[in-house]
Design a protein around this motif. Sequence first.
Motif, PDB file in Angstrom:
ATOM      1  N   PHE A 191     -24.902 -42.941 -20.219  1.00 26.90           N
ATOM      2  CA  PHE A 191     -25.808 -42.080 -19.466  1.00 26.90           C
ATOM      3  C   PHE A 191     -25.534 -42.327 -17.988  1.00 26.90           C
ATOM      4  O   PHE A 191     -25.546 -43.468 -17.530  1.00 26.90           O
ATOM      5  CB  PHE A 191     -27.262 -42.414 -19.818  1.00 26.90           C
ATOM      6  CG  PHE A 191     -28.263 -41.643 -19.005  1.00 26.90           C
ATOM      7  CD1 PHE A 191     -28.370 -40.268 -19.147  1.00 26.90           C
ATOM      8  CD2 PHE A 191     -29.081 -42.281 -18.087  1.00 26.90           C
ATOM      9  CE1 PHE A 191     -29.283 -39.546 -18.387  1.00 26.90           C
ATOM     10  CE2 PHE A 191     -29.993 -41.566 -17.326  1.00 26.90           C
ATOM     11  CZ  PHE A 191     -30.093 -40.193 -17.480  1.00 26.90           C
ATOM     12  N   CYS A 192     -25.284 -41.245 -17.236  1.00 31.10           N
ATOM     13  CA  CYS A 192     -24.769 -41.404 -15.867  1.00 31.10           C
ATOM     14  C   CYS A 192     -25.640 -40.615 -14.889  1.00 31.10           C
ATOM     15  O   CYS A 192     -25.478 -39.404 -14.739  1.00 31.10           O
ATOM     16  CB  CYS A 192     -23.322 -40.908 -15.861  1.00 31.10           C
ATOM     17  SG  CYS A 192     -22.520 -40.958 -14.270  1.00 31.10           S
ATOM     18  N   ARG A 193     -26.569 -41.311 -14.236  1.00 30.08           N
ATOM     19  CA  ARG A 193     -27.517 -40.629 -13.351  1.00 30.08           C
ATOM     20  C   ARG A 193     -27.765 -41.437 -12.090  1.00 30.08           C
ATOM     21  O   ARG A 193     -28.033 -42.627 -12.147  1.00 30.08           O
ATOM     22  CB  ARG A 193     -28.853 -40.444 -14.086  1.00 30.08           C
ATOM     23  CG  ARG A 193     -29.931 -39.774 -13.244  1.00 30.08           C
ATOM     24  CD  ARG A 193     -31.271 -39.711 -13.976  1.00 30.08           C
ATOM     25  NE  ARG A 193     -31.953 -40.991 -13.957  1.00 30.08           N
ATOM     26  CZ  ARG A 193     -33.256 -41.159 -14.221  1.00 30.08           C
ATOM     27  NH1 ARG A 193     -34.013 -40.124 -14.561  1.00 30.08           N
ATOM     28  NH2 ARG A 193     -33.799 -42.350 -14.175  1.00 30.08           N
ATOM     29  N   VAL A 194     -27.704 -40.758 -10.948  1.00 29.45           N
ATOM     30  CA  VAL A 194     -28.146 -41.366  -9.693  1.00 29.45           C
ATOM     31  C   VAL A 194     -29.649 -41.110  -9.590  1.00 29.45           C
ATOM     32  O   VAL A 194     -30.106 -39.991  -9.790  1.00 29.45           O
ATOM     33  CB  VAL A 194     -27.434 -40.732  -8.479  1.00 29.45           C
ATOM     34  CG1 VAL A 194     -28.138 -41.114  -7.184  1.00 29.45           C
ATOM     35  CG2 VAL A 194     -25.978 -41.159  -8.429  1.00 29.45           C
ATOM     36  N   HIS A 195     -30.394 -42.173  -9.308  1.00 23.81           N
ATOM     37  CA  HIS A 195     -31.836 -42.002  -9.105  1.00 23.81           C
ATOM     38  C   HIS A 195     -32.295 -43.010  -8.065  1.00 23.81           C
ATOM     39  O   HIS A 195     -31.763 -44.102  -7.975  1.00 23.81           O
ATOM     40  CB  HIS A 195     -32.591 -42.222 -10.419  1.00 23.81           C
ATOM     41  CG  HIS A 195     -34.081 -42.040 -10.309  1.00 23.81           C
ATOM     42  ND1 HIS A 195     -34.661 -41.039  -9.553  1.00 23.81           N
ATOM     43  CD2 HIS A 195     -35.114 -42.725 -10.870  1.00 23.81           C
ATOM     44  CE1 HIS A 195     -35.989 -41.130  -9.658  1.00 23.81           C
ATOM     45  NE2 HIS A 195     -36.292 -42.138 -10.439  1.00 23.81           N
ATOM     46  N   SER A 196     -33.277 -42.605  -7.267  1.00 20.27           N
ATOM     47  CA  SER A 196     -33.827 -43.545  -6.289  1.00 20.27           C
ATOM     48  C   SER A 196     -35.265 -43.164  -6.008  1.00 20.27           C
ATOM     49  O   SER A 196     -35.700 -42.048  -6.283  1.00 20.27           O
ATOM     50  CB  SER A 196     -33.019 -43.503  -5.006  1.00 20.27           C
ATOM     51  OG  SER A 196     -33.273 -42.302  -4.327  1.00 20.27           O
ATOM     52  N   SER A 197     -35.988 -44.113  -5.432  1.00 20.76           N
ATOM     53  CA  SER A 197     -37.406 -43.879  -5.160  1.00 20.76           C
ATOM     54  C   SER A 197     -37.593 -42.882  -4.020  1.00 20.76           C
ATOM     55  O   SER A 197     -38.668 -42.336  -3.845  1.00 20.76           O
ATOM     56  CB  SER A 197     -38.090 -45.189  -4.806  1.00 20.76           C
ATOM     57  OG  SER A 197     -37.649 -45.599  -3.529  1.00 20.76           O
ATOM     58  N   GLY A 198     -36.540 -42.689  -3.231  1.00 14.58           N
ATOM     59  CA  GLY A 198     -36.641 -41.736  -2.136  1.00 14.58           C
ATOM     60  C   GLY A 198     -37.358 -42.295  -0.916  1.00 14.58           C
ATOM     61  O   GLY A 198     -37.393 -41.649   0.130  1.00 14.58           O
ATOM     62  N   ASP A 199     -37.905 -43.501  -1.035  1.00 16.29           N
ATOM     63  CA  ASP A 199     -38.648 -44.075   0.101  1.00 16.29           C
ATOM     64  C   ASP A 199     -37.722 -44.556   1.201  1.00 16.29           C
ATOM     65  O   ASP A 199     -38.140 -44.761   2.324  1.00 16.29           O
ATOM     66  CB  ASP A 199     -39.433 -45.328  -0.337  1.00 16.29           C
ATOM     67  CG  ASP A 199     -40.477 -45.017  -1.368  1.00 16.29           C
ATOM     68  OD1 ASP A 199     -40.782 -43.831  -1.546  1.00 16.29           O
ATOM     69  OD2 ASP A 199     -40.968 -45.975  -1.994  1.00 16.29           O
TER      70      ASP A 199
END
Length: 801
Positions: free
Chosen positions: A539-547
């Motif tokens: 599973f290949c996903r970029v994710h971040s809290s955005g803070d």
Amino acid sequence: MIVNTELEQKGNMFPSKFVSFKKDVDTLYFSTDNNVVLQLTVFRDSVLRFRYTTTGTFDNDFSYAITKYASKGYNHLEIIENEEEYHIITSKLLCKIAKEDLRIRIYDVKDNTLINEDEIGFHWEESYEYGGNIVKMSKTINDRESYFGLGDKPEHLNLKGKRFENWVTDSYAFGKQTDPIYKAIPFFTGLHHNKAYGIFFDNTFRTYFDFGQERRNVTSFWAQGGEMNYYFIYGPKMNDVVENYTDLTGKPHQLPPLWALGFHQCKWSYYPEANVKEITNKFRELQIPCDAIYLDIDYMDGFRCFTWNKDYFPDPKRMVKELLDDGFKTVAIIDPGIKIDHEYSVFKEALEKDYFCKRADGPYMKGKVWPGECYFPDFTKPEVRDWWSGLFKELVEDIGVQGVWNDMNEPAVMEVPNKTFPDDVRHDYDGNRCSHRKAHNIYGMQMARATYHGMKKFNYPKRPFVITRAAYSGTQRYTSTWTGDNVATWEHLSIANIQAQRMAMSGFSFAGSDIGGFAEQPQGELYTRWIQLGVFHPFCRVHSSGDHGDQEPWAFDDDVTDIVRKFIELRYQLLPYLYTAFWKLIEHGTPLLQSLVLFDQEDQQTHYRTDEFVYGNQILVCPIQEPNAKGRRMYIPRGSWYNFWTDEYVEGGKEKWVDAEIDSMPMFIKEGAIIPKFPVQQYVGEIEIEELALEVYYKLGKEVSELYDDAHDGYDYTKGRYSFRTFKLTGKANELIIQQHKEGKYEASYKTFKLNIHGLPFEIKEIQIDNEIISLEHLKVNGTVSMVIDKKFSEIHLIGN
Ligand code: GLC
């Protein structure tokens, strides 16, 4: 008058002397004087189930983990009794049960190696507070035994010398020693004397595993309630242990749609619609392949599940369609907490129908999550799961969302010390009513299961895609998963590497991390190195809290963007290879990633390696896990390999320095492999594939490679509309032979293969395809030898001088 009010602490209790034996087809009962009964079921020749009661009778036999599709049946069963013992013999195992104290010893029946032995064995302590028992088991550690598995533990791959707890926990910014975290997978593999076995302790209470930490020679596992109920799974190959465990607890129920194996972009949160479009447009403008865009909690109206914030997303159906027209599948988040709001239809309906969890004394289980105070559906009740599945009609069938992301389903509760429900909350547990102590670890799994059924129904005839954060053994049947809220640090890059490998050897291959780190912001270099690892995770996903700033591939500098593009392109080129591996996962339970110990358990060197792993079965990768690196030392497993970037031929079985400037990472192809490659696409299905490349790596000897294909979505493949090709390569000093065998009715769009032959040690003098001599005109030689051939060939011979 009661005079003695002191609690009588009985301490550990043990089975006493054996009194009777009973056999019921495949199930054997051994009873003792003090009402202990051991129920031993011969599941398969290599799988035995051990179940104990201390009261003479067993509770209802119910498990969320074991699938009804598990294979059962054995070839041989023989029972011998002597003065001291019972011997249970199958075609793989000899299990000895001592009459004195019911202690177990299990041997390989073929060569009499002692595989696993009870130390004290089964024992228990009464639980004064809750009733029932704290059930315990202890086993002797063998000479040089190693331990692997247990799901998502962010620890060294080899668990020897450590202790762990399984209690599904929301773990924002967890670290290397944090335990427990999001998942409870009470399954481990032990390996000694080149023989591997597994133990799956199917108990959903809070469980513990100690691998020689408390006592150097003892491995033990225990639970705060429920039964001592475990499966012993024999290999002797570790891969067979993992496959058998996966068979018991379930393979994914269907292949994912191919797009789900593409690249996914996520952030908390992309909104409003214009921002979503800006992101997706930028992917296309910069020609960085991407298949999925995520909507985190802000798409909802006040975080109410199954609603939309119409200021941000005035016409979700139109937006989702426009995104899809551009190749983007929309994945939306759905959490378990339902906002207490008497105007909100989901809340009202669940309240009316009595679907929310309650405390022991009657009130609803109330807890704070994103929407504020919430109630929580009892997903352990079949009727509630059906209702929940039905809620996806609008989101999936009408609006067209193609994936659902289940989060906070540990269940996570904010602003309380234990971060979850109190123990006294009541659950239906499919008619086996219980407290949260028993239901906690499977709550998230049952939510994901209900989501999956809704997704599957309303997305039909397309395949469902679901991702969950919390999981118990068996969740892999329904969903994919990610490793939760990690941090943008180099240490977390290495944790992600370990977690993905560990999940694969724990039966849950479809997993990945928040690439780049969820909390804080990575430097461009860390982001780049993480992408390089992430494209090799199922599973290949970029994710971040955005803070802390942006984490899209263009958020750093042009060099980063270019390298990231190159690696995402590589993922897309290798999609047929990954898809083939997925097919083997759903057919046989074969893990998508192999830690070196899984790849070659005979080689002692592999038992303590953590960084290197094999992607599928023929591509060896090793991420760079430090800043400013120009390469790294790594262990190349036994056998011979080709450096993917340079075609350099290397002999394994040793450590080696491998160059890897920032635009590269150590990557090797097993000699003899035939690796299928698609052309680069911006998203799955963007182009009709006209030609499939086969990268052929010469070997003096034989190797078999495979290629699975189908329509990339839908269920036709289950009716035989797939193609499964086997390529047998035989290399001789001056000849290379490739034989193809195809099964299945599917015809792919491409008509030809482009063969790129690496490492050929001779100059080609003659080519024969299906016994016909072909002119050498078509041959291109510049470094690698290339030629285009009809995909229907059965045998090709390349003959040298
Ligand atoms: C949790 C999830 C994270 C998500 C956030 C907001 O922290 O783990 O992935 O972005 O909640 O929904």
